[in-house]
Design a protein around this motif. Structure first.
Motif, PDB file in Angstrom:
ATOM      1  N   UNK A  28       0.810  -1.224   0.000  1.00 32.34           N
ATOM      2  CA  UNK A  28       0.000   0.000   0.000  1.00 32.34           C
ATOM      3  C   UNK A  28       0.843   1.274   0.000  1.00 32.34           C
ATOM      4  N   UNK A  29       2.152   1.137  -0.151  1.00 29.93           N
ATOM      5  CA  UNK A  29       3.024   2.305  -0.212  1.00 29.93           C
ATOM      6  C   UNK A  29       3.523   2.479  -1.644  1.00 29.93           C
ATOM      7  N   UNK A  30       4.114   3.643  -1.901  1.00 23.74           N
ATOM      8  CA  UNK A  30       4.719   3.907  -3.207  1.00 23.74           C
ATOM      9  C   UNK A  30       6.200   3.553  -3.136  1.00 23.74           C
ATOM     10  N   UNK A  31       6.790   3.083  -4.236  1.00 27.26           N
ATOM     11  CA  UNK A  31       8.214   2.773  -4.207  1.00 27.26           C
ATOM     12  C   UNK A  31       9.076   3.950  -3.731  1.00 27.26           C
ATOM     13  N   UNK A  32       8.667   5.183  -4.061  1.00 30.22           N
ATOM     14  CA  UNK A  32       9.426   6.361  -3.655  1.00 30.22           C
ATOM     15  C   UNK A  32       9.377   6.599  -2.142  1.00 30.22           C
ATOM     16  N   UNK A  33       8.406   5.991  -1.443  1.00 30.92           N
ATOM     17  CA  UNK A  33       8.277   6.168   0.007  1.00 30.92           C
ATOM     18  C   UNK A  33       9.426   5.502   0.764  1.00 30.92           C
ATOM     19  N   UNK A  34      10.120   4.586   0.092  1.00 26.99           N
ATOM     20  CA  UNK A  34      11.193   3.810   0.719  1.00 26.99           C
ATOM     21  C   UNK A  34      10.701   3.133   1.995  1.00 26.99           C
ATOM     22  N   UNK A  35       9.475   2.630   1.921  1.00 25.43           N
ATOM     23  CA  UNK A  35       8.810   1.979   3.043  1.00 25.43           C
ATOM     24  C   UNK A  35       7.921   0.895   2.458  1.00 25.43           C
ATOM     25  N   UNK A  36       8.104  -0.313   2.895  1.00 24.10           N
ATOM     26  CA  UNK A  36       7.338  -1.439   2.364  1.00 24.10           C
ATOM     27  C   UNK A  36       6.291  -1.839   3.398  1.00 24.10           C
ATOM     28  N   UNK A  37       5.001  -1.658   3.054  1.00 20.01           N
ATOM     29  CA  UNK A  37       3.917  -1.957   3.995  1.00 20.01           C
ATOM     30  C   UNK A  37       2.769  -2.663   3.295  1.00 20.01           C
ATOM     31  N   UNK A  38       2.067  -3.466   4.078  1.00 16.50           N
ATOM     32  CA  UNK A  38       0.794  -4.044   3.650  1.00 16.50           C
ATOM     33  C   UNK A  38      -0.222  -3.711   4.737  1.00 16.50           C
ATOM     34  N   UNK A  39      -1.479  -3.688   4.355  1.00 15.31           N
ATOM     35  CA  UNK A  39      -2.561  -3.482   5.328  1.00 15.31           C
ATOM     36  C   UNK A  39      -3.318  -4.802   5.440  1.00 15.31           C
ATOM     37  N   UNK A  40      -3.510  -5.266   6.667  1.00 14.41           N
ATOM     38  CA  UNK A  40      -4.193  -6.533   6.879  1.00 14.41           C
ATOM     39  C   UNK A  40      -5.442  -6.273   7.699  1.00 14.41           C
ATOM     40  N   UNK A  41      -6.576  -6.325   7.029  1.00 17.99           N
ATOM     41  CA  UNK A  41      -7.864  -6.114   7.681  1.00 17.99           C
ATOM     42  C   UNK A  41      -8.300  -7.414   8.343  1.00 17.99           C
ATOM     43  N   UNK A  42      -8.692  -7.340   9.596  1.00 20.88           N
ATOM     44  CA  UNK A  42      -9.126  -8.531  10.316  1.00 20.88           C
ATOM     45  C   UNK A  42     -10.466  -9.005   9.757  1.00 20.88           C
ATOM     46  N   UNK A  43     -10.488 -10.257   9.341  1.00 19.64           N
ATOM     47  CA  UNK A  43     -11.681 -10.872   8.767  1.00 19.64           C
ATOM     48  C   UNK A  43     -12.194 -11.902   9.774  1.00 19.64           C
ATOM     49  N   UNK A  44     -13.471 -11.865  10.128  1.00 17.87           N
ATOM     50  CA  UNK A  44     -13.994 -12.866  11.062  1.00 17.87           C
ATOM     51  C   UNK A  44     -13.706 -14.280  10.563  1.00 17.87           C
ATOM     52  N   UNK A  45     -13.049 -15.074  11.397  1.00 17.60           N
ATOM     53  CA  UNK A  45     -12.708 -16.440  11.026  1.00 17.60           C
ATOM     54  C   UNK A  45     -11.464 -16.555  10.163  1.00 17.60           C
ATOM     55  N   UNK A  46     -10.851 -15.434   9.813  1.00 18.25           N
ATOM     56  CA  UNK A  46      -9.643 -15.450   8.987  1.00 18.25           C
ATOM     57  C   UNK A  46      -8.429 -15.850   9.811  1.00 18.25           C
ATOM     58  N   UNK A  47      -7.824 -16.977   9.480  1.00  7.51           N
ATOM     59  CA  UNK A  47      -6.703 -17.484  10.280  1.00  7.51           C
ATOM     60  C   UNK A  47      -5.545 -16.498  10.329  1.00  7.51           C
TER      61      UNK A  47
END
Length: 192
Positions: A28-47
């Motif tokens: 969810x970041x731009x390569x120019x941000x020099x920051x590597x991130x993902x967003x993980x939304x909690x899903x009911x029952x999602x392991x």
């Protein structure tokens, strides 16, 4: 090794209760941000989403595969394009990376985002999107579409589908103005 292109994803793997679990999440970041991130939304029952939101903490270790995916277009600082994104819920994550990268890499291009959510309290990246809109005045337009909260306009109430997209192209921008479109969200939105 972990350099990425806007719109790509990471596959994360770990063991949960002795069983290997793999999940892919869009960066969810731009390569120019020099920051590597993902967003993980909690899903009911999602392991994995439950594990990531409730158990992971600073210092935890995960196996992460190199960035992959082809959900992007080639960018060039000389481009003067108009990009449009249709996203719903957590489908915003790759679109977030794409729009941030475009706005940074192509100073003459603009981006229009139609972003569907249940209500204003469930909008992922709301503050960051507002900050980007203020930073890129006149180049970034954001239209929130809410399915369970009345906004005062029927155009922005409901779910994004083919009929809603046609109304956007009739009332907000014409298809001739658009160079590229990015679409990410649940299957009913994509197929509608």
């Amino acid at each position: 090794q972990f350099a990425f292109i806007q719109g790509q994803y990471l596959t994360i793997k770990t063991k949960i209760e002795g069983e290997e679990v793999r999940r892919s999440y869009s960066i969810c970041t731009a390569p120019q941000d020099k920051d590597l991130r993902v967003a993980i939304k909690k899903v009911p029952g999602g392991a994995f989403s439950t594990y990531a939101n409730d158990i992971l903490e600073q210092g935890s270790e995960l196996d992460v595969l190199e960035p992959a995916g082809r959900f992007y277009t080639q960018l060039d600082p000389s481009h003067e394009k108009h990009y449009v994104g249709f996203a719903a819920g957590s489908g915003i994550t790759p679109v977030m990376s794409i729009l941030k990268t475009i706005l940074q890499a192509e100073p003459k291009s603009q981006f229009t985002l139609f972003y569907g959510n249940k209500g204003s309290d469930s909008i992922i990246f709301l503050e960051e999107l507002e900050a980007l809109k203020n930073k890129y005045l006149g180049r970034l337009s954001i239209h929130h579409v809410l399915s369970r909260e009345q906004t005062g306009s029927d155009l922005f109430y409901g779910r994004i589908d083919g009929e809603k997209a046609a109304a956007f192209f009739q009332k907000i921008l014409s298809p001739e103005m658009v160079d590229d479109i990015f679409l990410c969200g649940p299957e009913p939105m994509i197929l509608g």
